[in-house]
Scaffold this active site. Structure first.
Site, mmCIF file in Angstrom:
data_model
loop_
_atom_site.group_PDB
_atom_site.id
_atom_site.type_symbol
_atom_site.label_atom_id
_atom_site.label_comp_id
_atom_site.label_asym_id
_atom_site.label_seq_id
_atom_site.Cartn_x
_atom_site.Cartn_y
_atom_site.Cartn_z
ATOM 1 N N ASN A 41 0.832 -1.207 0.000
ATOM 2 C CA ASN A 41 0.000 0.000 0.000
ATOM 3 C C ASN A 41 0.862 1.250 0.000
ATOM 4 O O ASN A 41 1.967 1.284 0.556
ATOM 5 C CB ASN A 41 -1.030 0.001 1.137
ATOM 6 C CG ASN A 41 -0.451 -0.167 2.518
ATOM 7 O OD1 ASN A 41 0.609 -0.754 2.687
ATOM 8 N ND2 ASN A 41 -1.136 0.351 3.507
ATOM 9 N N GLU A 43 0.344 5.208 0.608
ATOM 10 C CA GLU A 43 -0.562 6.269 1.050
ATOM 11 C C GLU A 43 -0.065 7.633 0.578
ATOM 12 O O GLU A 43 1.057 7.769 0.094
ATOM 13 C CB GLU A 43 -0.716 6.203 2.575
ATOM 14 C CG GLU A 43 -1.381 4.895 3.000
ATOM 15 C CD GLU A 43 -1.634 4.788 4.490
ATOM 16 O OE1 GLU A 43 -1.141 5.636 5.268
ATOM 17 O OE2 GLU A 43 -2.339 3.843 4.874
ATOM 18 N N CYS A 52 -4.095 0.691 -2.575
ATOM 19 C CA CYS A 52 -4.007 -0.547 -1.793
ATOM 20 C C CYS A 52 -2.907 -1.472 -2.343
ATOM 21 O O CYS A 52 -2.530 -1.388 -3.517
ATOM 22 C CB CYS A 52 -5.329 -1.297 -1.849
ATOM 23 S SG CYS A 52 -6.645 -0.563 -0.870
ATOM 24 N N GLU A 54 -3.047 -4.634 -3.031
ATOM 25 C CA GLU A 54 -3.498 -5.547 -4.084
ATOM 26 C C GLU A 54 -3.458 -4.854 -5.443
ATOM 27 O O GLU A 54 -3.028 -5.433 -6.443
ATOM 28 C CB GLU A 54 -4.923 -6.043 -3.809
ATOM 29 C CG GLU A 54 -5.067 -6.862 -2.544
ATOM 30 C CD GLU A 54 -5.405 -6.033 -1.317
ATOM 31 O OE1 GLU A 54 -4.887 -4.887 -1.197
ATOM 32 O OE2 GLU A 54 -6.161 -6.512 -0.476
ATOM 33 N N CYS A 94 -10.304 -5.125 0.460
ATOM 34 C CA CYS A 94 -11.435 -4.191 0.460
ATOM 35 C C CYS A 94 -12.283 -4.421 -0.794
ATOM 36 O O CYS A 94 -11.869 -5.122 -1.732
ATOM 37 C CB CYS A 94 -10.930 -2.752 0.531
ATOM 38 S SG CYS A 94 -10.237 -2.138 -1.018
ATOM 39 N N CYS A 97 -10.574 -3.599 -4.111
ATOM 40 C CA CYS A 97 -9.551 -4.582 -4.501
ATOM 41 C C CYS A 97 -10.188 -5.865 -5.007
ATOM 42 O O CYS A 97 -9.655 -6.512 -5.917
ATOM 43 C CB CYS A 97 -8.616 -4.868 -3.331
ATOM 44 S SG CYS A 97 -7.512 -3.480 -3.012
#
Ligand code: THU
Length: 142
Positions: A41, A43, A52, A54, A94, A97
């Site tokens: 990930n 940010e 993310c 993934e 999530c 993803c």
């Protein structure tokens, strides 16, 4: 899934940039030929721009061998402060993803195995994209 793929996801997690959530996630994607692409990930100070693990790994997989070759992936995560020796809860992808994983599955027509782990890789849920995203939206042009 192989232990090597779990180890690869744990290694990928060390590359995460997650100063805002302090939640570090790594992902390793394997191709039908055994090639591995990694992601973590990423940010951003403008929070909504975060990516993310993934999706980061799937972008790398597309470049390395093509999304249509993806057969399985492992995601591992947990807070940075988490004690490496103490297991936590497996990280489930999530909703966004899941849709991104489905894109790869749609290209090949095969289900993709998804292994969700805690930061140690010891706590695991082994499932598939069809189980994680039933009744999914798919788009076909034309
Ligand atoms: N995160 C992922 O990398 N993958 C998921 O499936 C869930 C959430 C990241 C996004 C954010 O950087 C942090 O975990 C906390 O939500």
């Amino acid at each position: 899934m192989s232990e090597d793929l779990v180890k690869a996801a744990i290694k990928a997690r060390t590359g995460a940039h997650a100063p805002y959530s302090d939640f570090f996630v790594g992902c390793a994607v394997e191709s039908e030929d055994g090639e591995i692409a990694l992601g973590a990930n990423m940010e951003n100070g403008c929070y909504r721009l975060g990516v993310c693990a993934e999706q980061s790994a799937l972008a790398a997989a597309q470049i390395a061998f093509g999304l249509d070759k993806v057969v399985r992936l492992v995601v591992v995560g947990g807070s940075h402060a988490a004690d490496g020796s103490k297991p936590g809860e497996p990280v489930m992808p999530c909703g966004g993803c899941r849709q991104a994983i489905l894109e790869a599955a749609s290209l090949s027509g095969r289900d993709i195995e998804v292994t969700c782990c805690d930061h140690t890789g010891k706590q695991r849920v082994v499932t598939s994209i069809s189980a994680l995203l039933p009744a999914a939206f798919t788009f076909e042009k034309g």
